[in-house]
Design an enzyme around this catalytic site. Structure first.
Site, mmCIF file in Angstrom:
data_model
loop_
_atom_site.group_PDB
_atom_site.id
_atom_site.type_symbol
_atom_site.label_atom_id
_atom_site.label_comp_id
_atom_site.label_asym_id
_atom_site.label_seq_id
_atom_site.Cartn_x
_atom_site.Cartn_y
_atom_site.Cartn_z
ATOM 1 N N SER A 35 0.658 -1.074 0.261
ATOM 2 C CA SER A 35 -0.099 -0.259 -0.217
ATOM 3 C C SER A 35 1.256 1.259 -0.117
ATOM 4 O O SER A 35 2.237 1.895 0.927
ATOM 5 C CB SER A 35 -1.011 -0.282 1.335
ATOM 6 O OG SER A 35 -1.569 1.637 0.969
ATOM 7 N N HIS A 79 -1.864 -0.945 -4.550
ATOM 8 C CA HIS A 79 -2.664 -0.087 -3.842
ATOM 9 C C HIS A 79 -2.378 0.959 -3.779
ATOM 10 O O HIS A 79 -1.775 1.222 -2.425
ATOM 11 C CB HIS A 79 -3.070 -1.854 -2.358
ATOM 12 C CG HIS A 79 -4.173 -1.541 -1.436
ATOM 13 N ND1 HIS A 79 -5.695 -1.024 -2.025
ATOM 14 C CD2 HIS A 79 -4.444 -0.232 -0.396
ATOM 15 C CE1 HIS A 79 -5.962 -0.983 -0.891
ATOM 16 N NE2 HIS A 79 -5.864 -0.260 -0.474
ATOM 17 N N ASP A 90 -4.262 4.082 -2.122
ATOM 18 C CA ASP A 90 -5.274 4.592 -0.957
ATOM 19 C C ASP A 90 -5.369 6.367 -1.151
ATOM 20 O O ASP A 90 -5.517 6.888 -0.918
ATOM 21 C CB ASP A 90 -4.741 4.458 0.520
ATOM 22 C CG ASP A 90 -4.928 3.522 0.725
ATOM 23 O OD1 ASP A 90 -6.076 2.500 0.293
ATOM 24 O OD2 ASP A 90 -3.961 2.797 1.128
ATOM 25 N N MET A 97 -8.533 9.200 -0.633
ATOM 26 C CA MET A 97 -8.951 9.651 0.679
ATOM 27 C C MET A 97 -9.602 11.229 0.418
ATOM 28 O O MET A 97 -8.816 11.644 -0.089
ATOM 29 C CB MET A 97 -8.535 9.550 2.275
ATOM 30 C CG MET A 97 -7.905 8.362 2.275
ATOM 31 S SD MET A 97 -6.839 8.097 3.741
ATOM 32 C CE MET A 97 -5.920 6.795 3.745
ATOM 33 N N HIS A 139 -7.990 2.094 -4.276
ATOM 34 C CA HIS A 139 -9.533 1.689 -3.261
ATOM 35 C C HIS A 139 -9.630 3.692 -2.593
ATOM 36 O O HIS A 139 -8.735 4.342 -2.154
ATOM 37 C CB HIS A 139 -8.368 1.474 -2.060
ATOM 38 C CG HIS A 139 -8.431 1.514 -0.327
ATOM 39 N ND1 HIS A 139 -8.687 0.856 0.925
ATOM 40 C CD2 HIS A 139 -10.174 1.374 -0.308
ATOM 41 C CE1 HIS A 139 -9.415 1.268 2.091
ATOM 42 N NE2 HIS A 139 -10.769 1.827 1.168
ATOM 43 N N MET A 165 -11.864 5.557 -0.585
ATOM 44 C CA MET A 165 -12.518 6.118 0.882
ATOM 45 C C MET A 165 -12.783 7.701 0.114
ATOM 46 O O MET A 165 -11.973 8.746 0.891
ATOM 47 C CB MET A 165 -11.507 6.004 1.694
ATOM 48 C CG MET A 165 -11.317 4.352 2.241
ATOM 49 S SD MET A 165 -9.078 4.702 2.925
ATOM 50 C CE MET A 165 -8.652 4.531 1.522
ATOM 51 N N MET A 178 -12.087 -4.892 5.280
ATOM 52 C CA MET A 178 -11.034 -3.853 5.801
ATOM 53 C C MET A 178 -11.083 -4.094 7.039
ATOM 54 O O MET A 178 -11.786 -4.889 8.091
ATOM 55 C CB MET A 178 -11.468 -2.486 5.939
ATOM 56 C CG MET A 178 -12.041 -1.382 5.521
ATOM 57 S SD MET A 178 -10.374 -1.352 3.700
ATOM 58 C CE MET A 178 -9.329 -0.705 5.002
ATOM 59 N N ASP A 180 -7.123 -4.997 4.158
ATOM 60 C CA ASP A 180 -6.753 -3.741 3.972
ATOM 61 C C ASP A 180 -6.424 -3.969 6.080
ATOM 62 O O ASP A 180 -7.715 -3.444 6.543
ATOM 63 C CB ASP A 180 -7.277 -2.892 3.327
ATOM 64 C CG ASP A 180 -6.415 -2.261 3.426
ATOM 65 O OD1 ASP A 180 -5.988 -1.828 3.230
ATOM 66 O OD2 ASP A 180 -7.474 -1.585 2.042
HETATM 67 C C1 DX5 Z 1 -5.846 2.132 6.189
HETATM 68 C C2 DX5 Z 1 -5.804 2.405 3.893
HETATM 69 C C3 DX5 Z 1 -4.801 0.204 4.099
HETATM 70 C C4 DX5 Z 1 -3.262 1.496 5.182
HETATM 71 C C5 DX5 Z 1 -2.728 -0.116 5.627
HETATM 72 O O1 DX5 Z 1 -6.758 3.230 5.085
HETATM 73 O O2 DX5 Z 1 -7.079 1.502 3.716
HETATM 74 O O3 DX5 Z 1 -4.487 0.577 2.440
HETATM 75 O O4 DX5 Z 1 -2.649 1.686 3.876
HETATM 76 O O5 DX5 Z 1 -1.737 0.306 6.112
HETATM 77 P P1 DX5 Z 1 -1.447 -0.514 7.405
HETATM 78 O O6 DX5 Z 1 -0.592 -1.877 6.702
HETATM 79 O O7 DX5 Z 1 -0.032 -0.007 7.983
HETATM 80 O O8 DX5 Z 1 -1.933 -0.697 8.323
HETATM 81 ZN ZN ZN Z 2 -6.686 0.854 1.492
#
Ligand code: DX5
Ligand code: ZN
Length: 226
Positions: free
Chosen positions: A15, A40, A42, A44, A73, A75, A146, A180
């Site tokens: 990620s 991956h 993220d 947000m 992903h 969010m 999640m 994740d």
């Molecule tokens: C959290 C993200 C994850 C995050 C995971 O909101 O969706 O993808 O990067 O990070 P670790 O592996 O450090 O928990």
């Molecule tokens: Zn994620």
């Protein structure tokens, strides 16, 4: 055919949220050289989660800098407004949340029409029943469960995801099931035993001095071939 009912093969996805943002292109290449199966990313919006990460420009940088499939992903409160943006930026899979404030079925359908894999994500407390109508309608290529409250990397794994993974695997033997948040060797192995086949890890992989070794260890812990 019998093999169509086999759970899909283990995939390891770093990620990018845990990467060094001063060197994003190199960090994307680091994941590729480490033997990751996809990257991956993220996204947000500061509303759906209390954090802002990055938008389509970083997805474009990832697309230009490595050959890995991009697993995006979203969010976002309104992912439906941004689907074409992230597909045009280079996503191979776009994952929206079932809790988003939009017509989720229409958004999944739109993703299919745009020629990418459609993923549906569930927060830790969201029951599997909310995914069921979309799975039943054949709109979903992957379910992401999640294992932390989304928004930040480096949080502790929430064990309650394990029975959810097991129940979903029992109901859908050939579905891609990803997990994740808080994934390391022990939690990744537990998720794989429960039936997950896609392990997403930020801190564990980007925080490792040798990412290739960390990917190999996580893959081995999950029972996947090297
Ligand atoms: C959290 C993200 C994850 C995050 C995971 O909101 O969706 O993808 O990067 O990070 P670790 O592996 O450090 O928990
Ligand atoms: Zn994620």
């Amino acid at each position: 055919m019998a093999h169509e009912k086999m759970p899909p093969k283990i995939q390891i996805l770093p990620s990018l949220l845990a990467a060094d943002f001063g060197r994003v292109a190199e960090e994307c290449r680091r994941a590729e050289s480490a033997g990751a199966d996809a990257l991956h990313l993220d996204v947000m919006d500061g509303h759906f989660v209390r954090n802002i990460s990055f938008g389509p420009e970083i997805v474009r940088v990832a697309r230009r800098s490595c050959g890995l499939p991009l697993h995006v992903h979203l969010m976002l409160d309104r992912p439906d407004l941004y689907l074409t943006v992230y597909v045009d930026a280079g996503a191979a899979t776009v994952l929206i949340h079932v809790e988003a404030r939009c017509d989720v079925a229409a958004a999944l359908n739109e993703l299919r029409g745009l020629g990418v894999r459609a993923g549906l994500t569930l927060n830790p407390e969201t029951p599997l029943e909310l995914a069921e109508p979309h799975l039943e309608a054949g709109l979903v290529d992957e379910v992401l469960l999640m294992s932390v409250h989304p928004g930040f990397g480096g949080q502790s794994f929430i064990e309650a995801v394990l029975p959810k993974i097991a129940a979903l695997r029992m109901a859908r033997p050939s579905l891609a099931i990803s997990v994740d948040g808080g994934i390391g060797e022990a939690t990744g192995a537990a998720c794989a035993r429960a039936g997950a086949n896609v392990l997403i890890a930020g801190t564990t992989l980007y925080g490792a001095p040798d990412m290739a070794a960390a990917v190999a260890r996580l893959r081995a812990a999950a029972g996947g071939a090297g």
